[in-house]
Design an enzyme around this catalytic site. Sequence first.
Site, PDB file in Angstrom:
ATOM      1  N   HIS A   1       6.749  38.365  20.060  1.00  0.00           N
ATOM      2  CA  HIS A   1       5.797  39.370  19.566  1.00  0.00           C
ATOM      3  C   HIS A   1       4.792  39.675  20.680  1.00  0.00           C
ATOM      4  O   HIS A   1       4.417  38.781  21.446  1.00  0.00           O
ATOM      5  CB  HIS A   1       5.086  38.832  18.318  1.00  0.00           C
ATOM      6  CG  HIS A   1       4.231  39.877  17.661  1.00  0.00           C
ATOM      7  ND1 HIS A   1       2.973  40.187  18.129  1.00  0.00           N
ATOM      8  CD2 HIS A   1       4.464  40.699  16.602  1.00  0.00           C
ATOM      9  CE1 HIS A   1       2.466  41.153  17.369  1.00  0.00           C
ATOM     10  NE2 HIS A   1       3.357  41.472  16.437  1.00  0.00           N
TER      11      HIS A   1
ATOM     12  N   GLU B   1       8.286  47.556  18.972  1.00  0.00           N
ATOM     13  CA  GLU B   1       6.873  47.654  18.602  1.00  0.00           C
ATOM     14  C   GLU B   1       6.058  48.101  19.805  1.00  0.00           C
ATOM     15  O   GLU B   1       5.668  47.268  20.652  1.00  0.00           O
ATOM     16  CB  GLU B   1       6.354  46.288  18.137  1.00  0.00           C
ATOM     17  CG  GLU B   1       7.018  45.771  16.883  1.00  0.00           C
ATOM     18  CD  GLU B   1       6.078  44.831  16.139  1.00  0.00           C
ATOM     19  OE1 GLU B   1       5.754  45.122  14.988  1.00  0.00           O
ATOM     20  OE2 GLU B   1       5.639  43.827  16.727  1.00  0.00           O
TER      21      GLU B   1
ATOM     22  N   SER C   1       1.642  49.856  13.018  1.00  0.00           N
ATOM     23  CA  SER C   1       0.910  50.718  12.079  1.00  0.00           C
ATOM     24  C   SER C   1       1.802  51.359  11.019  1.00  0.00           C
ATOM     25  O   SER C   1       1.597  52.508  10.621  1.00  0.00           O
ATOM     26  CB  SER C   1       0.108  51.784  12.837  1.00  0.00           C
ATOM     27  OG  SER C   1      -0.902  51.169  13.621  1.00  0.00           O
TER      28      SER C   1
ATOM     29  N   ASN D   1       4.636  40.563   8.686  1.00  0.00           N
ATOM     30  CA  ASN D   1       4.106  39.586   9.646  1.00  0.00           C
ATOM     31  C   ASN D   1       2.638  39.351   9.310  1.00  0.00           C
ATOM     32  O   ASN D   1       1.788  40.196   9.589  1.00  0.00           O
ATOM     33  CB  ASN D   1       4.263  40.145  11.069  1.00  0.00           C
ATOM     34  CG  ASN D   1       3.598  39.260  12.109  1.00  0.00           C
ATOM     35  OD1 ASN D   1       3.243  38.115  11.835  1.00  0.00           O
ATOM     36  ND2 ASN D   1       3.424  39.793  13.317  1.00  0.00           N
ATOM     37  N   TRP D   2       2.385  38.199   8.685  1.00  0.00           N
ATOM     38  CA  TRP D   2       1.005  37.921   8.243  1.00  0.00           C
ATOM     39  C   TRP D   2       0.092  37.466   9.379  1.00  0.00           C
ATOM     40  O   TRP D   2      -1.111  37.308   9.177  1.00  0.00           O
ATOM     41  CB  TRP D   2       1.027  36.846   7.141  1.00  0.00           C
ATOM     42  CG  TRP D   2       1.503  37.355   5.817  1.00  0.00           C
ATOM     43  CD1 TRP D   2       1.751  38.663   5.471  1.00  0.00           C
ATOM     44  CD2 TRP D   2       1.777  36.573   4.644  1.00  0.00           C
ATOM     45  NE1 TRP D   2       2.165  38.726   4.169  1.00  0.00           N
ATOM     46  CE2 TRP D   2       2.188  37.468   3.634  1.00  0.00           C
ATOM     47  CE3 TRP D   2       1.712  35.219   4.358  1.00  0.00           C
ATOM     48  CZ2 TRP D   2       2.533  37.032   2.352  1.00  0.00           C
ATOM     49  CZ3 TRP D   2       2.060  34.791   3.090  1.00  0.00           C
ATOM     50  CH2 TRP D   2       2.458  35.683   2.095  1.00  0.00           C
ATOM     51  N   LYS D   3       0.650  37.180  10.528  1.00  0.00           N
ATOM     52  CA  LYS D   3      -0.161  36.692  11.663  1.00  0.00           C
ATOM     53  C   LYS D   3      -1.001  35.489  11.198  1.00  0.00           C
ATOM     54  O   LYS D   3      -0.520  34.696  10.392  1.00  0.00           O
ATOM     55  CB  LYS D   3      -0.994  37.838  12.242  1.00  0.00           C
ATOM     56  CG  LYS D   3      -0.122  39.074  12.542  1.00  0.00           C
ATOM     57  CD  LYS D   3      -0.803  40.137  13.330  1.00  0.00           C
ATOM     58  CE  LYS D   3       0.168  41.310  13.538  1.00  0.00           C
ATOM     59  NZ  LYS D   3      -0.348  42.352  14.396  1.00  0.00           N
TER      60      LYS D   3
ATOM     61  N   GLY E   1       2.516  44.608   9.928  1.00  0.00           N
ATOM     62  CA  GLY E   1       1.422  43.647  10.047  1.00  0.00           C
ATOM     63  C   GLY E   1       0.392  43.882   8.951  1.00  0.00           C
ATOM     64  O   GLY E   1       0.518  43.392   7.831  1.00  0.00           O
ATOM     65  N   GLY E   2      -0.639  44.668   9.277  1.00  0.00           N
ATOM     66  CA  GLY E   2      -1.771  44.873   8.369  1.00  0.00           C
ATOM     67  C   GLY E   2      -1.368  45.247   6.948  1.00  0.00           C
ATOM     68  O   GLY E   2      -1.910  44.701   5.971  1.00  0.00           O
TER      69      GLY E   2
ATOM     70  N   GLY F   1      -1.696  47.733  15.053  1.00  0.00           N
ATOM     71  CA  GLY F   1      -3.051  47.570  14.508  1.00  0.00           C
ATOM     72  C   GLY F   1      -4.005  48.697  14.846  1.00  0.00           C
ATOM     73  O   GLY F   1      -5.214  48.562  14.669  1.00  0.00           O
TER      74      GLY F   1
ATOM     75  N   GLU G   1       1.713  39.981  20.754  1.00  0.00           N
ATOM     76  CA  GLU G   1       0.523  39.122  20.793  1.00  0.00           C
ATOM     77  C   GLU G   1       0.850  37.785  21.454  1.00  0.00           C
ATOM     78  O   GLU G   1       0.016  37.210  22.155  1.00  0.00           O
ATOM     79  CB  GLU G   1      -0.023  38.943  19.361  1.00  0.00           C
ATOM     80  CG  GLU G   1      -0.748  40.199  18.897  1.00  0.00           C
ATOM     81  CD  GLU G   1      -0.729  40.438  17.395  1.00  0.00           C
ATOM     82  OE1 GLU G   1      -0.457  39.509  16.630  1.00  0.00           O
ATOM     83  OE2 GLU G   1      -0.983  41.595  16.999  1.00  0.00           O
TER      84      GLU G   1
HETATM   85  P1  PGA Z   1       0.528  46.407  12.356  1.00  0.00           P
HETATM   86  O1  PGA Z   1       1.191  45.151  13.119  1.00  0.00           O
HETATM   87  O2  PGA Z   1       1.497  46.821  11.279  1.00  0.00           O
HETATM   88  O3  PGA Z   1      -0.766  45.876  11.819  1.00  0.00           O
HETATM   89  O4  PGA Z   1       0.342  47.478  13.383  1.00  0.00           O
HETATM   90  C1  PGA Z   1       2.562  45.115  13.394  1.00  0.00           C
HETATM   91  C2  PGA Z   1       2.916  43.868  14.130  1.00  0.00           C
HETATM   92  O5  PGA Z   1       2.115  43.365  14.920  1.00  0.00           O
HETATM   93  O6  PGA Z   1       4.029  43.321  13.941  1.00  0.00           O
END
Ligand code: PGA
Length: 250
Positions: free
Chosen positions: A94, A166, A211, A9-11, A232-233, A172, A96
């Site tokens: 998600h 999640e 994470s 997930n590149w956001k 994500g990251g 993050g 966010e």
């Molecule tokens: P993260 O993000 O791996 O940076 O914790 C995961 C996500 O938001 O899907």
Amino acid sequence: MNKRWVVGNWKLNKTCAEARAFTEGLRAQLQSLAGDVTCIIAPPFTALQTVASAGPDVGVAAQNIYGQDAGAFTGEISAPLAAEAGARYTLVGHSERRALFHETDGQCAQKLTAAARAGLCPILCVGESAQDRAQGRTAQVVEQQLEGACGRYLQGQEGPLMVAYEPIWAIGTGHTPAPEDAQAVHAVLHQALGALMPQGAAAVPLLYGGSVTADNAAAFVSQRHIHGVLVGGASLTLQSFVRIAQVLSA
Ligand code: PGA
């Protein structure tokens, strides 16, 4: 289920040029994956086509869709438009989206149906806050989110579905639940899905997200009900994303 999934997930990151370089690099390294691992990238909408044009061996996901197919909804992207741009999956709900854009379980329910109508496999995200967890409400929260979003969807003619657990406090932050604790939540989700699906939940892949790195991915996917990871990251650099995929394929 021996199959494994790794979803990046590149956001709100990466230009089309960066997406092209990443995806070409990823394709070149796919042969290094031994087992049955599906790699999926969720880029910003503007790079969907770029990622899709790399070929069918890299899955493409939208990060979000709108619940209606067309109309006066300025700024939104519908499931048919995402599908036309090359998406085969879409994230839904998600944390966010829920926290920053106030998305509700009811809206997630609409998005699941819209996704299936357009032939997209939705990846529904659920997870508890740190406060919910401290109060021992994790199972209750994720069950509520699952039923609120999927209840109707799974009652009617069933479409495809993936679910990502999640925990919000793990996203993050570098903090993760112990793999056994994540497994316990996945078992709750598996059981709740089974109750909603007449033919059982065995075909619904369950992902862990929050994470995830190449160092912890194996411990998560070695758990009984964890079939892949949502990253994500660590999906932003080719090397760390490929390392995660390699760990899952080992
Ligand atoms: P993260 O993000 O791996 O940076 O914790 C995961 C996500 O938001 O899907």
